[in-house]
Scaffold this motif. Sequence first.
Motif, PDB file in Angstrom:
ATOM      1  N   PHE A   1       0.838  -1.212   0.000  1.00 34.64           N
ATOM      2  CA  PHE A   1       0.000   0.000   0.000  1.00 34.64           C
ATOM      3  C   PHE A   1       0.868   1.255   0.000  1.00 34.64           C
ATOM      4  N   PHE A   2       1.841   1.313   0.904  1.00 33.17           N
ATOM      5  CA  PHE A   2       2.672   2.515   1.007  1.00 33.17           C
ATOM      6  C   PHE A   2       3.642   2.634  -0.165  1.00 33.17           C
ATOM      7  N   LEU A   3       4.154   1.519  -0.649  1.00 32.57           N
ATOM      8  CA  LEU A   3       5.033   1.573  -1.823  1.00 32.57           C
ATOM      9  C   LEU A   3       4.283   2.103  -3.040  1.00 32.57           C
ATOM     10  N   LEU A   4       3.069   1.609  -3.236  1.00 34.91           N
ATOM     11  CA  LEU A   4       2.268   2.047  -4.384  1.00 34.91           C
ATOM     12  C   LEU A   4       2.000   3.544  -4.324  1.00 34.91           C
ATOM     13  N   PHE A   5       1.535   4.015  -3.166  1.00 34.33           N
ATOM     14  CA  PHE A   5       1.194   5.428  -3.058  1.00 34.33           C
ATOM     15  C   PHE A   5       2.436   6.306  -3.069  1.00 34.33           C
ATOM     16  N   GLY A   6       3.516   5.871  -2.412  1.00 35.99           N
ATOM     17  CA  GLY A   6       4.739   6.670  -2.428  1.00 35.99           C
ATOM     18  C   GLY A   6       5.305   6.820  -3.823  1.00 35.99           C
ATOM     19  N   PHE A   7       5.315   5.718  -4.575  1.00 32.04           N
ATOM     20  CA  PHE A   7       5.818   5.767  -5.951  1.00 32.04           C
ATOM     21  C   PHE A   7       4.921   6.645  -6.815  1.00 32.04           C
ATOM     22  N   TRP A   8       3.609   6.500  -6.643  1.00 31.02           N
ATOM     23  CA  TRP A   8       2.681   7.288  -7.434  1.00 31.02           C
ATOM     24  C   TRP A   8       2.818   8.777  -7.123  1.00 31.02           C
ATOM     25  N   TRP A   9       2.911   9.134  -5.827  1.00 31.85           N
ATOM     26  CA  TRP A   9       3.057  10.541  -5.452  1.00 31.85           C
ATOM     27  C   TRP A   9       4.346  11.138  -6.004  1.00 31.85           C
ATOM     28  N   SER A  10       5.420  10.326  -6.063  1.00 24.33           N
ATOM     29  CA  SER A  10       6.699  10.839  -6.572  1.00 24.33           C
ATOM     30  C   SER A  10       6.647  11.110  -8.073  1.00 24.33           C
ATOM     31  N   VAL A  11       5.631  10.586  -8.756  1.00 27.93           N
ATOM     32  CA  VAL A  11       5.407  10.890 -10.176  1.00 27.93           C
ATOM     33  C   VAL A  11       4.326  11.958 -10.338  1.00 27.93           C
ATOM     34  N   LYS A  12       3.281  11.837  -9.545  1.00 28.36           N
ATOM     35  CA  LYS A  12       2.116  12.739  -9.661  1.00 28.36           C
ATOM     36  C   LYS A  12       2.460  14.194  -9.367  1.00 28.36           C
ATOM     37  N   HIS A  13       3.146  14.444  -8.259  1.00 33.65           N
ATOM     38  CA  HIS A  13       3.377  15.833  -7.855  1.00 33.65           C
ATOM     39  C   HIS A  13       4.331  16.581  -8.788  1.00 33.65           C
ATOM     40  N   PRO A  14       5.435  15.969  -9.264  1.00 28.88           N
ATOM     41  CA  PRO A  14       6.220  16.677 -10.285  1.00 28.88           C
ATOM     42  C   PRO A  14       5.426  16.961 -11.553  1.00 28.88           C
ATOM     43  N   LEU A  15       4.545  16.035 -11.946  1.00 31.82           N
ATOM     44  CA  LEU A  15       3.690  16.276 -13.106  1.00 31.82           C
ATOM     45  C   LEU A  15       2.760  17.464 -12.872  1.00 31.82           C
ATOM     46  N   GLN A  16       2.182  17.521 -11.666  1.00 28.92           N
ATOM     47  CA  GLN A  16       1.279  18.634 -11.356  1.00 28.92           C
ATOM     48  C   GLN A  16       2.011  19.964 -11.402  1.00 28.92           C
TER      49      GLN A  16
ATOM     50  N   GLY B   1      -8.549   8.497  -3.880  1.00 26.05           N
ATOM     51  CA  GLY B   1      -9.370   8.264  -2.692  1.00 26.05           C
ATOM     52  C   GLY B   1     -10.089   6.926  -2.737  1.00 26.05           C
ATOM     53  N   ILE B   2     -10.618   6.561  -3.907  1.00 29.20           N
ATOM     54  CA  ILE B   2     -11.311   5.273  -4.050  1.00 29.20           C
ATOM     55  C   ILE B   2     -10.341   4.119  -3.801  1.00 29.20           C
ATOM     56  N   ILE B   3      -9.106   4.231  -4.303  1.00 28.96           N
ATOM     57  CA  ILE B   3      -8.109   3.178  -4.094  1.00 28.96           C
ATOM     58  C   ILE B   3      -7.767   3.052  -2.617  1.00 28.96           C
ATOM     59  N   LYS B   4      -7.672   4.182  -1.928  1.00 28.72           N
ATOM     60  CA  LYS B   4      -7.413   4.149  -0.486  1.00 28.72           C
ATOM     61  C   LYS B   4      -8.526   3.403   0.250  1.00 28.72           C
TER      62      LYS B   4
ATOM     63  N   GLY C   1      -9.313   8.166   2.705  1.00 26.13           N
ATOM     64  CA  GLY C   1      -9.832   8.015   1.344  1.00 26.13           C
ATOM     65  C   GLY C   1     -11.165   8.714   1.164  1.00 26.13           C
ATOM     66  N   ILE C   2     -12.043   8.625   2.182  1.00 22.34           N
ATOM     67  CA  ILE C   2     -13.334   9.314   2.117  1.00 22.34           C
ATOM     68  C   ILE C   2     -13.127  10.830   2.050  1.00 22.34           C
ATOM     69  N   ALA C   3     -12.159  11.327   2.833  1.00 20.43           N
ATOM     70  CA  ALA C   3     -11.852  12.770   2.808  1.00 20.43           C
ATOM     71  C   ALA C   3     -11.347  13.200   1.433  1.00 20.43           C
ATOM     72  N   ASP C   4     -10.562  12.343   0.773  1.00 16.67           N
ATOM     73  CA  ASP C   4     -10.101  12.651  -0.586  1.00 16.67           C
ATOM     74  C   ASP C   4     -11.284  12.815  -1.537  1.00 16.67           C
ATOM     75  N   VAL C   5     -12.225  11.892  -1.437  1.00 17.90           N
ATOM     76  CA  VAL C   5     -13.390  11.931  -2.328  1.00 17.90           C
ATOM     77  C   VAL C   5     -14.240  13.170  -2.051  1.00 17.90           C
ATOM     78  N   LEU C   6     -14.458  13.494  -0.760  1.00 14.76           N
ATOM     79  CA  LEU C   6     -15.263  14.661  -0.406  1.00 14.76           C
ATOM     80  C   LEU C   6     -14.598  15.962  -0.848  1.00 14.76           C
ATOM     81  N   SER C   7     -13.256  15.982  -0.817  1.00 11.09           N
ATOM     82  CA  SER C   7     -12.524  17.206  -1.146  1.00 11.09           C
ATOM     83  C   SER C   7     -12.657  17.596  -2.611  1.00 11.09           C
ATOM     84  N   VAL C   8     -12.953  16.631  -3.478  1.00  5.89           N
ATOM     85  CA  VAL C   8     -13.108  16.947  -4.908  1.00  5.89           C
ATOM     86  C   VAL C   8     -14.577  16.949  -5.325  1.00  5.89           C
ATOM     87  N   SER C   9     -15.463  16.828  -4.332  1.00  4.55           N
ATOM     88  CA  SER C   9     -16.893  16.870  -4.634  1.00  4.55           C
ATOM     89  C   SER C   9     -17.375  18.320  -4.621  1.00  4.55           C
ATOM     90  N   SER C  10     -18.646  18.504  -4.895  1.00  5.07           N
ATOM     91  CA  SER C  10     -19.227  19.847  -4.909  1.00  5.07           C
ATOM     92  C   SER C  10     -19.672  20.302  -3.527  1.00  5.07           C
TER      93      SER C  10
END
Length: 280
Positions: free
Chosen positions: A13-28, A54-57, A103-112
């Motif tokens: 879980f942590f390897l997946l998210f850590g690796f993804w964040w290390s790609v996602k944030h430079p892209l952003q 958030g759904i994956i979390k 994960g629920i907080a992630d989903v709520l944060s991008v909702s209306s």
Amino acid sequence: MANFKGHALPGSFFLLFGFWWSVKHPLQQSWKRRQHGGRKDFPQLSKRIDFIEGIIKIFFAFVGIMAEQFVPDGPHAHLYNGEWVKPMNWQHSTMYLFYGISGIADVLSVSSLPVPAGLDRFALSLALFMEGFLFYFHVHNRPALDQHIHSLLLVPVFGGSASTMLEAFMRGNSLLELIRSSLAILQGTWFYQIGFVLFPLNGEDWDQESHGNIMFITMCFCWHVAVALLIVALNYSVVWWVTKRCGGGHNMDTEISLRKTTHTDSSSQKALLEESDEDI
């Protein structure tokens, strides 16, 4: 679960998210810099990515809770039966519960919905803090090596909690994002290390009271830190190189279009002037 799989699951879980964040944030960061070049779809794309994250979390948290509760020797949702039933499994389930809340907080944060800014980072910081809090009291009265290798896990856990809490107030800070990515990767690799030491695949148990083993594990932790930093640096460099190549092509196309437009405008002005002279 007190076995190798029980440590491999959160490690993955942590390897997946850590690796993804290390790609996602430079892209952003790269996309933000190129918004003036036509990336007007960035905010909507970022929201979709955060929603999927958030759904994956939530999915990982649900799988973790089910695995802890309903393995053959698990508590099967029984907390007390004359005595506490499998308190270790319940602690692990509680840890996964807070990551599900994140994960629920992630989903709520991008909702209306009118959600406070920074709620997703606060929820993740809380989940990391609860994980550290549980693990701090997780290994009392256990062998020295077991206690030591788990205590080292508190470094990336509480470090990640502190850096993520800062992100709640300093959103988009690239350094804090890279620190969180590095600590997540470190936590993931260290979970695997704990599994290999306490539940060796070759069947040869480590001497739990050996001071030499404790010294080696401490040094091994430093190697894990170096590997986590190296992975983040490589991912950052690759993203920077790829976006630069793509951005260069984009800028070149824009420059060519501008040149064509300028040339067309100049030709049109010249033709109008010639027509005016003929009329005179």
